[in-house]
Design a protein around this motif. Structure first.
Motif, PDB file in Angstrom:
ATOM      1  N   TYR A  35       0.843  -1.283   0.005  1.00 46.32           N
ATOM      2  CA  TYR A  35      -0.001  -0.040  -0.104  1.00 46.32           C
ATOM      3  C   TYR A  35       1.042   1.261   0.068  1.00 46.32           C
ATOM      4  CZ  TYR A  35      -3.698   3.111   1.243  1.00 46.32           C
ATOM      5  OH  TYR A  35      -4.613   4.158   1.134  1.00 46.32           O
ATOM      6  N   PRO A  36       0.570   2.360  -0.675  1.00 49.39           N
ATOM      7  CA  PRO A  36      -0.706   2.608  -1.425  1.00 49.39           C
ATOM      8  C   PRO A  36      -0.772   2.250  -2.988  1.00 49.39           C
ATOM      9  CG  PRO A  36       0.619   4.472  -1.266  1.00 49.39           C
ATOM     10  CD  PRO A  36       1.279   3.518  -0.887  1.00 49.39           C
ATOM     11  N   LYS A  89      -0.706  -0.595  -4.347  1.00 49.45           N
ATOM     12  CA  LYS A  89      -1.661  -1.946  -4.523  1.00 49.45           C
ATOM     13  C   LYS A  89      -2.605  -2.101  -3.374  1.00 49.45           C
ATOM     14  CE  LYS A  89      -0.030  -5.065  -7.995  1.00 49.45           C
ATOM     15  NZ  LYS A  89       0.560  -6.449  -8.195  1.00 49.45           N
ATOM     16  N   ARG A  90      -3.534  -2.175  -3.382  1.00 50.50           N
ATOM     17  CA  ARG A  90      -4.563  -2.784  -2.318  1.00 50.50           C
ATOM     18  C   ARG A  90      -4.208  -4.282  -2.132  1.00 50.50           C
ATOM     19  NH1 ARG A  90      -8.498  -0.011  -0.401  1.00 50.50           N
ATOM     20  NH2 ARG A  90      -8.369  -1.422   1.338  1.00 50.50           N
ATOM     21  N   ILE A 141      -7.713  -0.413   4.570  1.00 50.21           N
ATOM     22  CA  ILE A 141      -6.537   0.452   4.183  1.00 50.21           C
ATOM     23  C   ILE A 141      -5.626   0.327   5.380  1.00 50.21           C
ATOM     24  CG2 ILE A 141      -5.564   2.583   4.146  1.00 50.21           C
ATOM     25  CD1 ILE A 141      -7.792   3.388   2.508  1.00 50.21           C
ATOM     26  N   ASP A 149      -3.941  -3.036   5.224  1.00 54.40           N
ATOM     27  CA  ASP A 149      -2.866  -2.900   4.215  1.00 54.40           C
ATOM     28  C   ASP A 149      -1.560  -2.058   4.553  1.00 54.40           C
ATOM     29  OD1 ASP A 149      -4.799  -3.861   2.638  1.00 54.40           O
ATOM     30  OD2 ASP A 149      -5.153  -2.431   1.472  1.00 54.40           O
ATOM     31  N   ARG A 150      -1.519  -1.033   5.312  1.00 54.35           N
ATOM     32  CA  ARG A 150      -0.433  -0.553   5.788  1.00 54.35           C
ATOM     33  C   ARG A 150       0.213  -1.180   7.032  1.00 54.35           C
ATOM     34  NH1 ARG A 150      -1.917   6.086   6.287  1.00 54.35           N
ATOM     35  NH2 ARG A 150       0.350   5.815   6.748  1.00 54.35           N
ATOM     36  N   THR A 201       2.345  -3.981   5.001  1.00 54.27           N
ATOM     37  CA  THR A 201       3.362  -3.464   4.155  1.00 54.27           C
ATOM     38  C   THR A 201       4.611  -3.021   5.105  1.00 54.27           C
ATOM     39  OG1 THR A 201       1.988  -2.474   2.659  1.00 54.27           O
ATOM     40  CG2 THR A 201       4.010  -1.554   2.418  1.00 54.27           C
ATOM     41  N   SER A 235       6.887   5.552  -0.153  1.00 51.60           N
ATOM     42  CA  SER A 235       6.222   4.596  -0.866  1.00 51.60           C
ATOM     43  C   SER A 235       5.967   5.206  -2.312  1.00 51.60           C
ATOM     44  CB  SER A 235       4.607   4.636  -0.115  1.00 51.60           C
ATOM     45  OG  SER A 235       3.957   6.001  -0.402  1.00 51.60           O
TER      46      SER A 235
END
Length: 335
Positions: free
Chosen positions: A93-94, A96-97, A102, A105-106, A109, A269
């Motif tokens: 992320y961000p 790709k989802r 969210i 995802d963070r 990552t 990112s």
């Protein structure tokens, strides 16, 4: 209820397309702020802090043995991140989802960055409990982290993009129909990219770029060549042209150092792309009068018979005059 949510979230793990690549240059410095403290999605005490720059760019911490920065900490550009960090940023992320949430995802990552750097000896060792036995808040989170880490460790350096132009003659010549001054075919050797763009400066308003068949275009596929054309009616003096070809080069991510070395470094990112270019100088000189323009010239050869007739008539008149003068003078002498 939590078990139901676990099942739902495991079913909602989806992947979507990569977002557009950012082509701007990596900033030399920025300031970060602490955005939020995330839930501990693996184990009970692994709460990660999320960071953004003052312009809203997400950054991820890199050094497990250090503290996260405080809001307002200044960071300066250090170096280009390695191929593993690039892979995680491209697939995390961000850009790709990974799931439907969210924050998860963070979390995935950030964990992948530390885990990858830990496995490759670039930061202190990540907890074995975190990697194996700590309970997940939702099924599948650890698997997604492992996917990113394994992809990062298996990633290879992208092939370097290169571009080079060649032509057999740098002077433009007049076409058979005299409508254009045209270059020889300009060949382009391109590797590491699929397409390239062409631009030209120093020509006239009607200067165009064409493919080998004469069709106007400015973007070409690898393996295609091009020509430069200038309308002959527009060229009144010598012109020097500069042709530039460009293609998207390799991708990279940037690593930044904090002003306070007790804080963690961060990786941005944003994905950056460096364009590669090559230039070629061409010359064109007009060939005398403007080609294609018909100039009216008197047809003197068609009037030769009339000229001869006029000269003959004048000679007859002169001869008659002389004869009359002599006759008259002779008559006076006789008298």
């Amino acid at each position: 209820m939590k078990k139901i949510l676990v099942t739902l979230f495991s079913l909602l793990l989806v992947f979507t397309c990569i977002m557009p690549v950012n082509a701007e240059e990596a900033p030399k410095a920025f300031t970060v702020k602490r955005e939020a403290v995330m839930e501990s999605y693996i184990g009970d005490t692994n709460h990660f802090t999320s960071f953004v720059t003052t312009d809203g760019t997400i950054v991820y911490c890199m050094d497990l043995e250090k503290n996260g920065a405080t809001s307002g900490t200044n960071y300066t550009y250090s170096k280009t991140g390695d191929k593993g960090l690039l892979y995680i940023m491209e697939h995390g992320y961000p850009n790709k989802r990974i799931t439907s949430t969210i924050e998860i995802d963070r979390y995935i990552t950030q964990a992948a960055v530390w885990w990858y750097l830990s496995d490759t000896g670039q930061t202190s060792k990540i907890s074995e409990a975190f990697k194996t036995t700590d309970k997940e808040a939702y099924v599948g989170i650890r698997n997604e982290i492992v996917k990113l880490v394994n992809g990062a460790k298996a990633s290879k350096e992208a092939s370097k993009t290169t571009i080079k132009m060649n032509t057999t003659n740098t002077n433009l010549g007049l076409t058979d129909d005299e409508k254009y001054y045209e270059s020889n075919v300009i060949t382009v050797n391109l590797s590491g990219a699929d397409t390239y763009k062409v631009s030209v400066t120093g020509g006239t308003n009607g200067t165009i770029i064409t493919d080998e068949n004469g069709s106007a275009k400015s973007e070409f596929k690898a393996g295609e060549n091009f020509k430069i054309r200038i309308p002959s009616s527009e060229l009144t003096s010598e012109a020097n042209l500069t042709v530039t070809v460009s293609a998207a080069g390799g991708k990279s991510v940037a690593v930044y150092d904090p002003s306070d070395s007790s804080f963690q470094r961060v990786v941005s990112s944003k994905i950056y792309t460096e364009n590669v270019t090559d230039t070629l100088n061409l010359k064109v000189t007009p060939n005398g009068d403007t080609p294609g323009v018909v100039v009216s010239v008197p047809n003197t050869s068609a009037n030769i018979p009339f000229i001869i007739l006029g000269v003959g008539f004048a000679l007859i008149l002169v001869g008659l005059g002389i004869f009359a003068y002599v006759t008259k003078k002779k008559a006076k002498a006789t008298k």
